[in-house]
Design a protein around this motif. Structure first.
Motif, PDB file in Angstrom:
ATOM      1  N   ILE A 218       0.843  -1.195   0.000  1.00  0.00           N
ATOM      2  CA  ILE A 218       0.000   0.000   0.000  1.00  0.00           C
ATOM      3  C   ILE A 218       0.878   1.246   0.000  1.00  0.00           C
ATOM      4  CG2 ILE A 218      -1.700   1.303   1.331  1.00  0.00           C
ATOM      5  CD1 ILE A 218      -2.722  -1.459   2.360  1.00  0.00           C
TER       6      ILE A 218
ATOM      7  N   MET B  60       2.268   9.062  -6.256  1.00  0.00           N
ATOM      8  CA  MET B  60       2.583  10.456  -5.967  1.00  0.00           C
ATOM      9  C   MET B  60       3.818  10.929  -6.720  1.00  0.00           C
ATOM     10  SD  MET B  60       1.596  11.073  -1.967  1.00  0.00           S
ATOM     11  CE  MET B  60       2.839  10.017  -1.314  1.00  0.00           C
TER      12      MET B  60
ATOM     13  N   LEU C 271       1.259   3.934  -3.098  1.00  0.00           N
ATOM     14  CA  LEU C 271       1.008   5.360  -2.859  1.00  0.00           C
ATOM     15  C   LEU C 271       2.213   6.198  -3.271  1.00  0.00           C
ATOM     16  CD1 LEU C 271      -0.911   5.327   0.540  1.00  0.00           C
ATOM     17  CD2 LEU C 271      -1.802   5.892  -1.721  1.00  0.00           C
ATOM     18  N   TRP C 272       3.401   5.730  -2.948  1.00  0.00           N
ATOM     19  CA  TRP C 272       4.626   6.419  -3.356  1.00  0.00           C
ATOM     20  C   TRP C 272       4.690   6.510  -4.879  1.00  0.00           C
ATOM     21  CZ3 TRP C 272       9.891   5.730  -0.586  1.00  0.00           C
ATOM     22  CH2 TRP C 272      10.885   6.424  -1.263  1.00  0.00           C
TER      23      TRP C 272
END
Length: 122
Positions: free
Chosen positions: A81, A89, A85-86
């Motif tokens: 997760i 972004m 997300l990294w």
């Protein structure tokens, strides 16, 4: 833990890791394929959570420290997760490498969870 499920998870996580690291080093940004590889690893980890809850109830308790096992399992579930997300972004080739490193780390953690569950004699 179920040995064949763990071996399958390790193989899939390692393959996803090699795929993502290779794609990242080749200059590819995160794509549906690389993020999808981590999604498959995550789904298998959620299945492992279910197995870890049900197995002791059916007579297959861990022989090692249950707290250590659950810390590994919860960390492994959170790792993809965070990596995804990294990658979403910061859409660079290095985020794809991070996806691969996370998948390889999960493969190693799964092996350690198997050792905690079945090898140590308490």
């Amino acid at each position: 833990m179920i040995l064949w499920l763990t071996i399958a998870q390790i193989a899939i996580a390692a393959a996803a890791g090699v795929f993502c690291v290779t794609a990242g080093l080749a200059g590819r940004r995160p794509s549906d394929f690389t993020v999808g590889a981590l999604a498959v690893v995550e789904v298998l980890l959620i299945a492992q959570v279910v197995v870890a809850i049900v197995a002791p109830l059916t007579g297959n308790p861990p022989t090692g420290d249950p707290l250590e096992f659950w810390v590994y399992l919860v960390s492994a579930v959170l790792l993809p997760i965070g990596a995804v997300l990294w990658a979403l972004m910061e859409r660079s080739r290095w985020s794809t490498v991070i996806l691969g490193v996370a998948a390889v780390a999960i493969a190693i953690m799964l092996w350690r969870m198997q050792v905690i569950w079945s090898v140590q004699i308490a």
